[in-house]
Design a protein around this motif. Structure first.
Motif, PDB file in Angstrom:
ATOM      1  N   LEU A  12      -6.369   2.872  13.029  1.00  0.00           N
ATOM      2  CA  LEU A  12      -5.703   2.707  14.311  1.00  0.00           C
ATOM      3  C   LEU A  12      -4.776   3.886  14.581  1.00  0.00           C
ATOM      4  CD1 LEU A  12      -4.841  -1.091  14.095  1.00  0.00           C
ATOM      5  CD2 LEU A  12      -6.764  -0.019  15.263  1.00  0.00           C
ATOM      6  N   PRO A  13      -4.564   4.206  15.860  1.00  0.00           N
ATOM      7  CA  PRO A  13      -3.706   5.356  16.183  1.00  0.00           C
ATOM      8  C   PRO A  13      -2.238   5.076  15.920  1.00  0.00           C
ATOM      9  CG  PRO A  13      -4.377   4.216  18.185  1.00  0.00           C
ATOM     10  CD  PRO A  13      -5.147   3.589  17.063  1.00  0.00           C
ATOM     11  N   ARG A  14      -1.485   6.149  15.807  1.00  0.00           N
ATOM     12  CA  ARG A  14      -0.041   6.025  15.719  1.00  0.00           C
ATOM     13  C   ARG A  14       0.528   5.743  17.116  1.00  0.00           C
ATOM     14  NH1 ARG A  14       1.315  11.562  12.739  1.00  0.00           N
ATOM     15  NH2 ARG A  14      -0.618  12.149  13.778  1.00  0.00           N
ATOM     16  N   ARG A  15       1.675   5.120  17.139  1.00  0.00           N
ATOM     17  CA  ARG A  15       2.303   4.757  18.409  1.00  0.00           C
ATOM     18  C   ARG A  15       2.526   5.991  19.277  1.00  0.00           C
ATOM     19  NH1 ARG A  15       7.849   4.258  19.701  1.00  0.00           N
ATOM     20  NH2 ARG A  15       8.325   2.705  21.312  1.00  0.00           N
ATOM     21  N   VAL A  16       3.019   7.071  18.676  1.00  0.00           N
ATOM     22  CA  VAL A  16       3.321   8.266  19.459  1.00  0.00           C
ATOM     23  C   VAL A  16       2.042   8.892  20.016  1.00  0.00           C
ATOM     24  CG1 VAL A  16       3.268   9.868  17.483  1.00  0.00           C
ATOM     25  CG2 VAL A  16       4.641  10.408  19.508  1.00  0.00           C
ATOM     26  N   GLU A  17       0.913   8.723  19.335  1.00  0.00           N
ATOM     27  CA  GLU A  17      -0.332   9.282  19.846  1.00  0.00           C
ATOM     28  C   GLU A  17      -0.721   8.627  21.171  1.00  0.00           C
ATOM     29  OE1 GLU A  17      -3.272  10.737  16.470  1.00  0.00           O
ATOM     30  OE2 GLU A  17      -2.572   8.710  16.053  1.00  0.00           O
ATOM     31  N   SER A 243      -1.281  27.517  19.069  1.00  0.00           N
ATOM     32  CA  SER A 243      -1.372  26.860  20.380  1.00  0.00           C
ATOM     33  C   SER A 243      -1.799  25.393  20.280  1.00  0.00           C
ATOM     34  CB  SER A 243      -2.344  27.622  21.296  1.00  0.00           C
ATOM     35  OG  SER A 243      -1.877  28.933  21.525  1.00  0.00           O
ATOM     36  N   ASP A 244      -1.552  24.773  19.130  1.00  0.00           N
ATOM     37  CA  ASP A 244      -1.895  23.363  18.953  1.00  0.00           C
ATOM     38  C   ASP A 244      -0.705  22.512  19.382  1.00  0.00           C
ATOM     39  OD1 ASP A 244      -2.858  20.912  18.256  1.00  0.00           O
ATOM     40  OD2 ASP A 244      -3.325  21.420  16.177  1.00  0.00           O
ATOM     41  N   VAL A 245      -0.549  22.391  20.688  1.00  0.00           N
ATOM     42  CA  VAL A 245       0.611  21.684  21.239  1.00  0.00           C
ATOM     43  C   VAL A 245       0.601  20.218  20.836  1.00  0.00           C
ATOM     44  CG1 VAL A 245       1.757  21.009  23.381  1.00  0.00           C
ATOM     45  CG2 VAL A 245       0.777  23.291  23.166  1.00  0.00           C
ATOM     46  N   TRP A 246      -0.569  19.596  20.865  1.00  0.00           N
ATOM     47  CA  TRP A 246      -0.666  18.174  20.539  1.00  0.00           C
ATOM     48  C   TRP A 246      -0.096  17.898  19.153  1.00  0.00           C
ATOM     49  CZ3 TRP A 246      -2.189  13.738  23.088  1.00  0.00           C
ATOM     50  CH2 TRP A 246      -2.425  12.615  22.295  1.00  0.00           C
ATOM     51  N   THR A 247      -0.575  18.629  18.152  1.00  0.00           N
ATOM     52  CA  THR A 247      -0.132  18.402  16.775  1.00  0.00           C
ATOM     53  C   THR A 247       1.366  18.666  16.627  1.00  0.00           C
ATOM     54  OG1 THR A 247      -2.313  18.981  15.916  1.00  0.00           O
ATOM     55  CG2 THR A 247      -0.475  19.092  14.371  1.00  0.00           C
ATOM     56  N   ALA A 248       1.844  19.745  17.257  1.00  0.00           N
ATOM     57  CA  ALA A 248       3.265  20.079  17.157  1.00  0.00           C
ATOM     58  C   ALA A 248       4.132  19.010  17.815  1.00  0.00           C
ATOM     59  CB  ALA A 248       3.525  21.440  17.798  1.00  0.00           C
ATOM     60  N   ALA A 249       3.697  18.518  18.958  1.00  0.00           N
ATOM     61  CA  ALA A 249       4.478  17.498  19.659  1.00  0.00           C
ATOM     62  C   ALA A 249       4.483  16.184  18.890  1.00  0.00           C
ATOM     63  CB  ALA A 249       3.928  17.289  21.065  1.00  0.00           C
ATOM     64  N   ILE A 250       3.353  15.819  18.299  1.00  0.00           N
ATOM     65  CA  ILE A 250       3.300  14.589  17.502  1.00  0.00           C
ATOM     66  C   ILE A 250       4.237  14.718  16.300  1.00  0.00           C
ATOM     67  CG2 ILE A 250       1.835  13.126  16.062  1.00  0.00           C
ATOM     68  CD1 ILE A 250       1.276  12.872  19.068  1.00  0.00           C
ATOM     69  N   ALA A 253       7.936  14.060  16.950  1.00  0.00           N
ATOM     70  CA  ALA A 253       8.344  12.715  17.353  1.00  0.00           C
ATOM     71  C   ALA A 253       9.251  12.083  16.308  1.00  0.00           C
ATOM     72  CB  ALA A 253       7.114  11.840  17.569  1.00  0.00           C
ATOM     73  N   PRO A 254      10.237  11.310  16.734  1.00  0.00           N
ATOM     74  CA  PRO A 254      11.153  10.677  15.768  1.00  0.00           C
ATOM     75  C   PRO A 254      10.488   9.588  14.946  1.00  0.00           C
ATOM     76  CG  PRO A 254      11.584   9.885  17.994  1.00  0.00           C
ATOM     77  CD  PRO A 254      10.604  11.014  18.129  1.00  0.00           C
ATOM     78  N   ASP A 255       9.364   9.064  15.426  1.00  0.00           N
ATOM     79  CA  ASP A 255       8.674   7.981  14.714  1.00  0.00           C
ATOM     80  C   ASP A 255       7.220   8.353  14.459  1.00  0.00           C
ATOM     81  OD1 ASP A 255       7.921   8.015  17.340  1.00  0.00           O
ATOM     82  OD2 ASP A 255       8.080   5.854  17.660  1.00  0.00           O
ATOM     83  N   ALA A 256       6.996   9.620  14.116  1.00  0.00           N
ATOM     84  CA  ALA A 256       5.635  10.129  13.968  1.00  0.00           C
ATOM     85  C   ALA A 256       4.834   9.378  12.923  1.00  0.00           C
ATOM     86  CB  ALA A 256       5.675  11.623  13.614  1.00  0.00           C
ATOM     87  N   GLU A 257       5.505   8.742  11.992  1.00  0.00           N
ATOM     88  CA  GLU A 257       4.790   8.088  10.896  1.00  0.00           C
ATOM     89  C   GLU A 257       4.362   6.667  11.233  1.00  0.00           C
ATOM     90  OE1 GLU A 257       8.874   6.626  10.816  1.00  0.00           O
ATOM     91  OE2 GLU A 257       7.976   8.606  11.077  1.00  0.00           O
ATOM     92  N   ILE A 258       4.841   6.110  12.335  1.00  0.00           N
ATOM     93  CA  ILE A 258       4.564   4.702  12.637  1.00  0.00           C
ATOM     94  C   ILE A 258       3.154   4.549  13.186  1.00  0.00           C
ATOM     95  CG2 ILE A 258       5.202   2.724  14.055  1.00  0.00           C
ATOM     96  CD1 ILE A 258       8.061   3.642  13.963  1.00  0.00           C
ATOM     97  N   ARG A 259       2.307   3.784  12.461  1.00  0.00           N
ATOM     98  CA  ARG A 259       0.948   3.509  12.891  1.00  0.00           C
ATOM     99  C   ARG A 259       0.887   2.076  13.425  1.00  0.00           C
ATOM    100  NH1 ARG A 259      -3.470   6.486  12.401  1.00  0.00           N
ATOM    101  NH2 ARG A 259      -2.451   7.906  10.933  1.00  0.00           N
ATOM    102  N   LEU A 260       0.212   1.893  14.527  1.00  0.00           N
ATOM    103  CA  LEU A 260       0.149   0.588  15.167  1.00  0.00           C
ATOM    104  C   LEU A 260      -0.729  -0.374  14.378  1.00  0.00           C
ATOM    105  CD1 LEU A 260      -0.339   1.950  18.781  1.00  0.00           C
ATOM    106  CD2 LEU A 260       1.629   0.603  18.035  1.00  0.00           C
ATOM    107  N   ASN A 359      -6.646   9.734  18.300  1.00  0.00           N
ATOM    108  CA  ASN A 359      -7.453   9.313  17.149  1.00  0.00           C
ATOM    109  C   ASN A 359      -7.451   7.796  17.040  1.00  0.00           C
ATOM    110  OD1 ASN A 359      -8.069  11.949  16.243  1.00  0.00           O
ATOM    111  ND2 ASN A 359      -6.047  12.111  15.292  1.00  0.00           N
ATOM    112  N   GLY A 360      -8.619   7.220  16.756  1.00  0.00           N
ATOM    113  CA  GLY A 360      -8.711   5.780  16.574  1.00  0.00           C
ATOM    114  C   GLY A 360      -9.183   5.037  17.798  1.00  0.00           C
ATOM    115  N   LEU A 361      -9.394   5.724  18.932  1.00  0.00           N
ATOM    116  CA  LEU A 361      -9.884   5.075  20.145  1.00  0.00           C
ATOM    117  C   LEU A 361     -11.234   5.650  20.576  1.00  0.00           C
ATOM    118  CD1 LEU A 361      -6.659   4.685  22.347  1.00  0.00           C
ATOM    119  CD2 LEU A 361      -7.739   2.990  20.850  1.00  0.00           C
ATOM    120  N   GLU A 362     -12.035   6.082  19.605  1.00  0.00           N
ATOM    121  CA  GLU A 362     -13.307   6.731  19.940  1.00  0.00           C
ATOM    122  C   GLU A 362     -14.275   5.777  20.638  1.00  0.00           C
ATOM    123  OE1 GLU A 362     -11.157   9.010  17.005  1.00  0.00           O
ATOM    124  OE2 GLU A 362     -11.825   6.908  16.936  1.00  0.00           O
TER     125      GLU A 362
END
Length: 527
Positions: A12-17, A243-250, A253-260, A359-362
């Motif tokens: 499952l994806p992380r909340r911030v994703e 130029s990997d903005v997505w990865t850098a922004a994730i 995040a203050p809660d980058a480790e939280i997976r739903l 990731n996780g919503l394919e």
């Protein structure tokens, strides 16, 4: 159905994703390229660090920057009323300081944009009878909407509070309250500069972003925040490595480790669907209705519980791409022009773009991007037909067709349940919708479907067995997968062959393909 093609509940994806994906959808409505809000959040965090904010303040700054414009889509109808193309006016507004004569010229140039001259004159007169009052009402609505949506998404109260100050200015001339200076939360003062600086930096370079910040210092922006930028503009505005903005922004995040977990993901994607529906008042509740119909139909047809959950989530998410099309188009009461229709045809593709990053919503992405595709190839955006559409895509298309018929549109009144059912039957007759999937949607909606006496209809178990047969599994392998005896599987295969008129595996495979019983891979033809 091949177990390897199913959604993996453990991935499952992380909340911030999910929230980052939502920010990409917000970008669409702002007329900005994907990842604008993500880049803004990175810049805001760099400014927060330079200003010495606490960890909690930095966390609030991150999410305030990421979703600060979330309320604007709930106001799209009003924006379109005053400015015509709501997306174009938001895009161009980044280049103008909202004060003084330049702002008045901007308003005059954008009122009723794209409308006939007579309509432009009438709208201009109505707006300028009380321009500040009209705009204040619009901004007040935006702020209330933003706070409500932030709460709906489960964001902290500090973020809810901060986003209500989006249109305020440091000099106190902002809207709707005219709050000055420190009355505006520091997190919003940072987010305002980061948001605008990102656009100017991307379009014109570091020097232009610096010049813009200097001009607006003390007016739009807090001078202390501007100074933090001016102290090291190259570092604050620097592109992320690779130029990997997505990865850098994730990562920021203050809660980058939280997976739903499953329940958390369902609640969040439901909230995202509600957010998308607010784009058009007539679509309120649309995504929830589609999700319920699609999941119910999936259960009726014997889909795996994991696929049913994915169908429900796809129902919530399928219309997120609607945000990238102006309400000037969605609200048009008459026929669309060729260019307007082309914009409408793009919205499933935009949904695909948003979901492709999470990731996780394919599987959800596979279903959602095909919600306007038809079996006969007459759908959009890609005109995918027949065997290329799996059962999930067919179910969702039928659910969307039925739910949409129940809702009013600017060009027609809502249909009652009987009218919606007739519409589905007409589209079955023309070859657009899968009969079995459409019947399952109708049964879920409470319509009585004459199915019980038909000996040719495959049971859910027979559909599942046929899917395995088409994948090349032997009776023994199927028995192991379904925890059945090999004899029971053989009986299922024989009955299925008799019902569909097949004499061997090839014939059965062709039938399965033609009826969407072999789900295409998640990264299939619509990518």
């Amino acid at each position: 159905m091949d177990p390897t093609a199913r959604h993996l509940d453990g991935a499952l994806p992380r909340r911030v994703e999910v929230l980052a994906g939502l920010s990409v959808a917000i970008d669409l409505g702002l007329g900005q390229p994907a990842e604008h809000m993500l880049r803004s959040a990175i810049i805001a965090c760099r400014l927060a660090d330079r200003l010495g904010l606490t960890r909690d303040q930095r966390a609030t700054t991150y999410y305030t920057s990421l979703i600060m414009w979330i309320g604007c889509h709930a106001d799209s109808q009003e924006y379109a009323r005053w400015f015509g193309d709501d997306i174009a006016v938001r895009r161009d507004a980044y280049l103008v300081d909202w004060a003084g004569l330049p702002f008045l010229r901007f308003l005059l140039g954008n009122v009723a944009r794209g409308e006939p001259l007579a309509q432009r004159l009438l709208t201009t007169a109505a707006l300028f009878r009380d321009a500040r009052g009209q705009l204040a009402a619009l901004m007040h609505s935006h702020c209330l909407s933003a706070a409500a949506l932030a709460h709906h998404l489960g964001l902290p109260p500090e973020v809810e509070r901060a986003v209500t100050y989006t249109f305020e200015r440091f000099d106190g001339s902002g809207l709707p309250q005219g709050c000055p200076g420190a009355a505006i939360p520091i997190e919003m003062r940072i987010a305002q500069l980061a948001d605008t600086a990102e656009v100017h930096h991307r379009l014109f370079g570091v020097d232009a972003a610096v010049a813009m910040a200097r001009r607006r210092s003390g007016g739009h922006f807090d001078p202390a925040v501007v100074e933090a930028l001016l102290a090291a503009p190259g570092e604050v505005l620097a592109d992320v490595p690779g130029s990997d903005v997505w990865t850098a922004a994730i990562a920021a995040a203050p809660d980058a480790e939280i997976r739903l977990d499953l329940a958390g993901l369902d609640l969040l994607v439901c909230a995202v669907g509600d957010f998308a529906d607010l784009k058009c008042p007539f679509a309120l509740g649309h995504s929830r209705g589609v999700a319920a119909l699609a999941a119910g139909a999936g259960e009726q047809l014997g889909l795996d519980p994991s696929d049913v959950r994915s169908l429900r989530r796809a129902g919530y998410l399928h219309d997120i791409g609607r945000l990238g099309v102006s309400n000037q188009v969605w609200s048009k009461p008459g026929p669309l022009s060729a260019s307007e229709w082309e914009r409408v045809r793009m919205h499933p593709y935009l949904t695909d773009r948003v979901l492709s990053r999470i990731n996780g919503l394919e599987r959800e992405r596979t279903y959602a991007r095909a919600h306007h595709e038809h079996l006969d190839g007459s759908g959009y955006p890609l005109g995918i037909a027949g065997a290329a559409l799996g059962s999930g895509e067919r179910i969702l298309a039928a659910a969307v067709a039925y739910q949409s018929a129940l809702e009013p549109r600017p060009y027609r009144a809502a249909l009652d349940a009987a009218g919606a059912a007739r519409r589905l039957h007409e589209r079955i007759a023309t070859g657009q919708l899968d009969p079995e999937c459409a019947e399952a949607v109708l049964a879920t909606a409470g319509h009585r479907i004459p199915r019980a006496g038909r000996e040719d209809v495959l049971t859910p178990r027979e559909r599942e067995v046929l899917g395995y047969v088409a994948r090349g599994l032997s009776n023994r392998q199927i028995a192991e997968a379904l925890v059945l005896s090999e004899k029971t599987v053989r009986n299922h295969v024989e009955r299925t062959y008799a019902k569909i008129g097949a004499t061997n595996r090839v014939g059965a495979s062709l039938y399965a393909l033609g009826h969407g019983l072999v789900t295409p891979p998640a990264g299939g033809a619509a990518a």
